[in-house]
Design a protein around this motif. Structure first.
Motif, PDB file in Angstrom:
ATOM      1  N   ILE A 181       9.073   2.457   5.785  1.00  0.00           N
ATOM      2  CA  ILE A 181       8.251   1.609   4.926  1.00  0.00           C
ATOM      3  C   ILE A 181       7.623   2.434   3.797  1.00  0.00           C
ATOM      4  O   ILE A 181       7.571   1.996   2.637  1.00  0.00           O
ATOM      5  N   GLU A 182       7.150   3.635   4.123  1.00  0.00           N
ATOM      6  CA  GLU A 182       6.602   4.511   3.088  1.00  0.00           C
ATOM      7  C   GLU A 182       7.648   4.792   2.009  1.00  0.00           C
ATOM      8  O   GLU A 182       7.349   4.749   0.806  1.00  0.00           O
ATOM      9  N   GLY A 183       8.865   5.083   2.433  1.00  0.00           N
ATOM     10  CA  GLY A 183       9.929   5.378   1.483  1.00  0.00           C
ATOM     11  C   GLY A 183      10.270   4.193   0.603  1.00  0.00           C
ATOM     12  O   GLY A 183      10.499   4.340  -0.610  1.00  0.00           O
ATOM     13  N   LEU A 184      10.298   3.005   1.191  1.00  0.00           N
ATOM     14  CA  LEU A 184      10.599   1.799   0.418  1.00  0.00           C
ATOM     15  C   LEU A 184       9.501   1.517  -0.608  1.00  0.00           C
ATOM     16  O   LEU A 184       9.785   1.098  -1.739  1.00  0.00           O
ATOM     17  N   HIS A 185       8.252   1.751  -0.226  1.00  0.00           N
ATOM     18  CA  HIS A 185       7.149   1.548  -1.175  1.00  0.00           C
ATOM     19  C   HIS A 185       7.227   2.556  -2.317  1.00  0.00           C
ATOM     20  O   HIS A 185       6.884   2.219  -3.457  1.00  0.00           O
ATOM     21  N   TYR A 186       7.661   3.769  -2.022  1.00  0.00           N
ATOM     22  CA  TYR A 186       7.800   4.761  -3.086  1.00  0.00           C
ATOM     23  C   TYR A 186       8.946   4.386  -4.029  1.00  0.00           C
ATOM     24  O   TYR A 186       8.800   4.424  -5.260  1.00  0.00           O
ATOM     25  N   ALA A 187      10.079   4.028  -3.461  1.00  0.00           N
ATOM     26  CA  ALA A 187      11.263   3.767  -4.275  1.00  0.00           C
ATOM     27  C   ALA A 187      11.162   2.457  -5.043  1.00  0.00           C
ATOM     28  O   ALA A 187      11.627   2.356  -6.186  1.00  0.00           O
ATOM     29  N   PHE A 188      10.551   1.452  -4.411  1.00  0.00           N
ATOM     30  CA  PHE A 188      10.546   0.115  -4.997  1.00  0.00           C
ATOM     31  C   PHE A 188       9.133  -0.487  -4.993  1.00  0.00           C
ATOM     32  O   PHE A 188       8.871  -1.476  -4.308  1.00  0.00           O
ATOM     33  N   PRO A 189       8.207   0.107  -5.737  1.00  0.00           N
ATOM     34  CA  PRO A 189       6.820  -0.378  -5.687  1.00  0.00           C
ATOM     35  C   PRO A 189       6.666  -1.817  -6.176  1.00  0.00           C
ATOM     36  O   PRO A 189       5.824  -2.560  -5.660  1.00  0.00           O
ATOM     37  N   ARG A 190       7.441  -2.223  -7.138  1.00  0.00           N
ATOM     38  CA  ARG A 190       7.343  -3.602  -7.623  1.00  0.00           C
ATOM     39  C   ARG A 190       7.906  -4.571  -6.586  1.00  0.00           C
ATOM     40  O   ARG A 190       7.301  -5.604  -6.290  1.00  0.00           O
ATOM     41  N   ALA A 191       9.054  -4.241  -6.033  1.00  0.00           N
ATOM     42  CA  ALA A 191       9.704  -5.147  -5.078  1.00  0.00           C
ATOM     43  C   ALA A 191       8.928  -5.260  -3.773  1.00  0.00           C
ATOM     44  O   ALA A 191       9.033  -6.271  -3.075  1.00  0.00           O
ATOM     45  N   THR A 192       8.160  -4.227  -3.429  1.00  0.00           N
ATOM     46  CA  THR A 192       7.408  -4.242  -2.166  1.00  0.00           C
ATOM     47  C   THR A 192       5.926  -4.550  -2.368  1.00  0.00           C
ATOM     48  O   THR A 192       5.124  -4.380  -1.453  1.00  0.00           O
ATOM     49  N   ALA A 193       5.561  -5.012  -3.556  1.00  0.00           N
ATOM     50  CA  ALA A 193       4.145  -5.252  -3.857  1.00  0.00           C
ATOM     51  C   ALA A 193       3.529  -6.274  -2.915  1.00  0.00           C
ATOM     52  O   ALA A 193       2.330  -6.210  -2.623  1.00  0.00           O
ATOM     53  N   ARG A 194       4.323  -7.199  -2.415  1.00  0.00           N
ATOM     54  CA  ARG A 194       3.801  -8.232  -1.512  1.00  0.00           C
ATOM     55  C   ARG A 194       4.334  -8.044  -0.094  1.00  0.00           C
ATOM     56  O   ARG A 194       4.434  -8.987   0.673  1.00  0.00           O
ATOM     57  N   PHE A 195       4.648  -6.815   0.242  1.00  0.00           N
ATOM     58  CA  PHE A 195       5.221  -6.506   1.550  1.00  0.00           C
ATOM     59  C   PHE A 195       4.335  -7.024   2.685  1.00  0.00           C
ATOM     60  O   PHE A 195       4.814  -7.617   3.648  1.00  0.00           O
ATOM     61  N   GLY A 196       3.041  -6.786   2.583  1.00  0.00           N
ATOM     62  CA  GLY A 196       2.124  -7.162   3.655  1.00  0.00           C
ATOM     63  C   GLY A 196       2.059  -8.651   3.908  1.00  0.00           C
ATOM     64  O   GLY A 196       1.886  -9.079   5.052  1.00  0.00           O
ATOM     65  N   SER A 197       2.220  -9.455   2.868  1.00  0.00           N
ATOM     66  CA  SER A 197       2.184 -10.906   3.063  1.00  0.00           C
ATOM     67  C   SER A 197       3.484 -11.423   3.667  1.00  0.00           C
ATOM     68  O   SER A 197       3.480 -12.410   4.399  1.00  0.00           O
ATOM     69  N   HIS A 198       4.589 -10.750   3.367  1.00  0.00           N
ATOM     70  CA  HIS A 198       5.883 -11.151   3.935  1.00  0.00           C
ATOM     71  C   HIS A 198       6.067 -10.635   5.361  1.00  0.00           C
ATOM     72  O   HIS A 198       6.650 -11.320   6.204  1.00  0.00           O
ATOM     73  N   TYR A 199       5.574  -9.420   5.611  1.00  0.00           N
ATOM     74  CA  TYR A 199       5.811  -8.774   6.906  1.00  0.00           C
ATOM     75  C   TYR A 199       4.485  -8.211   7.441  1.00  0.00           C
ATOM     76  O   TYR A 199       4.285  -6.990   7.478  1.00  0.00           O
ATOM     77  N   PRO A 200       3.582  -9.075   7.848  1.00  0.00           N
ATOM     78  CA  PRO A 200       2.227  -8.612   8.226  1.00  0.00           C
ATOM     79  C   PRO A 200       2.218  -7.681   9.430  1.00  0.00           C
ATOM     80  O   PRO A 200       1.403  -6.752   9.481  1.00  0.00           O
TER      81      PRO A 200
END
Length: 244
Positions: A181-200
């Motif tokens: 998850i850390e790596g995905l947030h680094y690589a794709f900060p825009r695409a994962t901006a709402r990660f917490g709401s999709h995958y709480p």
């Protein structure tokens, strides 16, 4: 004796999944490629072992772990070996569930890598930018949600609950999920901006792992190398889509 971890210096890469397990357990280890050649370490020591003509167990590539005379290659295999020793895997048959989760994480790590190197690992990203954009778009639209929905469901359906992927206590799969998850947030900060709401549930797991004392200390130390554009997770703005 300290474990010896062999992986490329200067990047987190696949070796980081092993480092997190060792750091969480407080296990003594030596990151060989980052050591001094005066002490018989450094990248040359790693390359010498890879090219050994006498060693009975020759790994194909880093990462690999040396424990005494035993050499254990491949990230998931290393964690399968270390898990019980470090108290990060169940002693029951559930350990195979943990191993299966680690292998699935490894599948996604490969797909994340291939967003920036879809044609050939031996070519520079700049030589394959157009196919990389197509691959990244598909990854973000289809593959990332498919994997994340699966892991979210695993957390929801764990009969023992407690915010872990398997069983009722922390395993190396939880640590590896944090790193993914850390790596995905680094690589794709825009695409994962709402990660917490999709995958709480996954967002809570990430937060809980980061707050563990040994992990928090490691993340704040110089031992934790920063993400960069030579590793698995690379941030190229042109590959990062807007959040849905």
């Amino acid at each position: 004796m300290a474990y010896e971890l062999y992986y490329w210096d200067g990047l987190q890469g696949r070796g980081e999944f092993v480092r997190l397990a060792l750091e969480e357990a407080g296990a003594p280890y030596v990151d060989i490629a980052r050591g001094s050649e005066d002490d018989g370490q450094g990248q040359s020591a790693m390359m010498a072992l890879l090219g050994s003509k006498t060693e009975a167990q020759i790994p194909f590539a880093p990462p690999f772990l040396k424990d005494g005379d035993l050499i254990v290659p491949q990230t998931a295999n290393i964690l399968l070996y270390l898990g019980p020793k470090l108290g990060l895997a169940p002693e029951s048959d559930l350990r195979y569930t943990v191993h299966g989760l680690q292998l699935t994480i490894a599948d996604m790590v490969t797909e994340a890598h291939d967003t920036h190197h879809p044609i050939a690992s031996g070519q520079y990203y700049e030589e394959q930018k157009a196919p990389a954009q197509a691959r990244a778009a598909d990854f973000l639209a289809h593959r990332l949600p498919k994997f994340m929905r699966y892991f979210e469901r695993v957390l929801a359906q764990n009969p023992q609950g407690d915010g872990h992927l398997a069983g009722d206590s922390l395993t190396y799969a939880d640590l590896s999920m944090f790193q993914l998850i850390e790596g995905l947030h680094y690589a794709f900060p825009r695409a994962t901006a709402r990660f917490g709401s999709h995958y709480p549930r996954l967002a809570r797991l990430r937060k809980a792992v980061a707050a563990r004392p040994n992990i928090a200390a490691y993340l704040a130390s110089e031992r934790r190398l920063p993400f960069n554009e030579t590793g698995i997770f690379r941030h190229y703005p042109e590959l990062d889509a807007k959040a849905h």
